[in-house]
Design an enzyme around this catalytic site. Structure first.
Site, short mmCIF file in Angstrom:
data_model
loop_
_atom_site.label_atom_id
_atom_site.label_comp_id
_atom_site.label_asym_id
_atom_site.label_seq_id
_atom_site.Cartn_x
_atom_site.Cartn_y
_atom_site.Cartn_z
N ASP A 1 16.28 -14.51 -28.42
CA ASP A 1 15.50 -14.37 -27.45
C ASP A 1 15.55 -12.79 -27.15
O ASP A 1 15.92 -12.06 -28.13
CB ASP A 1 15.96 -15.00 -26.23
CG ASP A 1 17.40 -14.62 -25.70
OD1 ASP A 1 17.80 -13.47 -26.14
OD2 ASP A 1 18.08 -15.38 -24.77
N HIS B 1 19.40 -11.65 -27.22
CA HIS B 1 20.60 -12.52 -28.04
C HIS B 1 20.15 -12.73 -29.52
O HIS B 1 18.95 -13.12 -29.71
CB HIS B 1 21.02 -13.72 -27.51
CG HIS B 1 21.34 -13.39 -25.95
ND1 HIS B 1 20.60 -13.77 -24.84
CD2 HIS B 1 22.67 -12.97 -25.46
CE1 HIS B 1 21.37 -13.54 -23.59
NE2 HIS B 1 22.46 -12.99 -24.00
N SER C 1 27.90 -13.15 -22.52
CA SER C 1 26.95 -14.15 -22.92
C SER C 1 26.98 -14.34 -24.59
O SER C 1 26.53 -15.52 -25.32
CB SER C 1 25.45 -14.16 -22.67
OG SER C 1 25.21 -12.90 -23.08
#
Length: 373
Positions: free
Chosen positions: A336, A339, A44
Site C-alpha cells: 500500500d 507498507h 504497523s
C-alpha cells in the site's frame, strides 16, 4: 494533505545507522536449550492485528480485503498482502506465528506475544486515544510475565524471559505527529529526540527488570521515499515526485543516537545484549535497482490511488474510497502507500536471521536466539 500524511502514522521503516559495532562474541550454549520465545513491540510493521481489538478508526486499521490476500487469503490486521517480519522470524526460529496480545489465552504465550500497534510511537502523545503506545505495550508485557510466573513458577519463567528475544520497530510515528497537525513543539529537534530516546530507554529497562536480556532494534528509515510522501511532494508542486529529504533527516538524527543509547545500556545492565538491523543499503537498492531484488516497481504502491498510488485508500474503507489494485503483487516493493509487500518483508527477515555484520550487528538473529544469557 492530511489524507496523505495520515498514512504516515502507520509507518515504522528503518534507515542506515552511521556505524555498526565490531561483531561481538556470542556464546552458544553447548547443552540443550529451551526454544527461545519472541516478544514483539512497535508499530504497523509488526502489528498482527492488535488494532482490530481497540476503539480506533479505520485510519489505524487494515482489517479488510485486499490486505492478507497473498498468504492468509483473508485480512488479519497485518499491513501487508501477507506475513510480516516477526512472522518469518518465528518460522526461522521453529516457532508458530506469535499471537496478538488480545488473542492470547492463558496457555497460548509460551512461544511469545506480539504487542505491536499500528500508528503507535515511543510517546504516549503520538496518536493518543487511537493506538497502543510503547509504554502501554510494555505494561501488557508485564501482565504476561506475571501470568507466566504463576503458570510455570519463578525459576522456569525467569529462564523463559531471559532466553527470549525482544524485537522493536518504533519511533517513526513520533516524528510524523507534528507533521500531521502542523504543530511546532516547544523544544528543538535535539531535545525532542532526547524525549523519544528517554521513553524508549525506560521501556527497555522495564523489560530488562522483568528478565529480558536480548533486544533487537529496527532503525527508522528513509521515510521521504515511500509512495505516500512522493505523492505529497507532487501535491506540494514537486513534479517528479522525488524523495522528501527533510523527513528522512529527522530519522537520521534518531538513528545516529540509537547505537550510543544501546551501548550505554550495555554498560549499565549486566548480560544486556542488543543488535541493530541495517536495511538502508538493501532498501535503497530495492528502490533504485528493483530488479536486483526481484521487483519490477519500487516507487509506486500496488494498492492505493493518486500519484504513485500514494493516497492511503487501499481497500476503500478510509476517507478516500477510490483505490486501484495491481495485478501481480510480487512485482511491487510496496503493497500500500506506506507498507512493503510480503516478499519484501521476507527478504528483510532473511537478512536479519542470517545476515552478515554489514546488515545486522553485532549479532544476526540466528546467533542471538542461540546466545546464552
Amino acid at each position: 494533505m492530511a489524507l496523505i500524511i495520515s498514512s504516515l502514522f502507520h509507518f515504522g521503516f528503518f534507515v542506515l545507522v552511521a556505524h555498526f559495532a565490531t561483531p561481538s562474541v556470542c556464546i552458544i550454549s553447548s547443552h540443550e536449550r529451551p526454544q527461545a520465545a519472541l516478544f514483539v513491540f512497535g508499530d504497523s510493521l509488526f502489528d498482527p492485528g492488535n488494532n482490530n481489538y481497540i476503539n480506533t478508526t479505520t485510519d489505524f486499521q487494515v482489517n479488510w480485503w485486499p490486505y492478507g490476500e497473498s498468504f492468509f487469503n483473508y485480512p488479519t490486521g497485518r499491513a501487508s498482502d501477507g506475513r510480516l517480519i516477526p512472522d518469518f522470524i518465528a518460522e526461522y526460529a521453529s516457532s508458530p506465528l506469535i499471537p496478538p496480545y488480545f488473542q492470547i489465552g492463558r496457555q497460548h504465550f509460551v512461544h511469545g506475544v506480539n504487542f505491536a500497534s499500528g500508528g503507535s510511537g515511543c510517546l504516549a502523545e503520538t496518536n493518543r486515544g487511537f493506538v497502543i503506545d510503547l509504554k502501554t505495550q510494555s505494561k501488557y508485557f508485564k501482565n504476561v510475565a506475571k501470568v507466566l510466573k504463576k503458570k510455570v513458577g519463578a525459576t522456569e519463567s525467569k529462564q523463559i524471559l531471559s532466553n527470549a528475544v525482544y524485537i522493536f520497530s518504533t519511533g517513526s510515528n513520533d516524528y510524523f505527529a507534528p507533521l500531521l497537525t502542523n504543530s511546532r513543539f516547544p523544544y528543538s529537534d535535539r531535545d525532542y529526540l532526547q524525549v523519544i530516546l528517554g521513553n524508549l530507554t525506560s521501556v527497555l529497562k522495564g523489560i530488562y527488570k522483568e528478565g529480558g536480556r536480548k533486544f533487537v532494534m529496527l532503525n527508522l528509515g528513509p521515510l521521504g521515499c515511500v509512495p505516500t510522501v512522493r505523492a505529497l511532494n507532487v501535491q506540494n508542486g514537486v513534479k517528479n515526485g522525488s524523495c522528501m529529504e527533510e523527513i528522512t533527516n529527522l530519522a537520521k538524527m534518531f538513528n545516529s543516537a540509537l547505537p550510543e543509547m544501546l551501548k550505554e545500556l550495555e554498560k549499565q545492565l549486566p548480560e544486556f545484549k542488543y543488535t541493530i538491523f541495517n536495511s538502508f543499503k538493501v532498501l535503497a537498492e530495492s528502490i533504485d535497482n528493483p530488479t536486483k531484488y526481484g521487483f519490477k516497481i519500487s516507487k509506486t504502491a500496488c494498492c492505493g490511488t493518486g500519484p504513485f498510488r500514494g493516497v492511503f485508500s487501499c481497500g476503500g474503507k478510509r476517507q478516500v474510497k477510490e483505490y486501484e489494485l495491481c495485478e501481480n503483487v510480487k512485482d511491487y516493493l510496496f503493497f500500500d502507500s506506506v507498507h512493503p509487500t510480503e516478499l519484501a518483508y521476507q527478504q528483510y527477515a532473511e537478512l536479519m536471521w542470517n545476515g552478515t555484520p554489514d546488515v545486522v550487528a553485532p549479532y544476526n538473529l540466528k546467533s542471538l536466539f542461540e546466545c546464552s544469557t
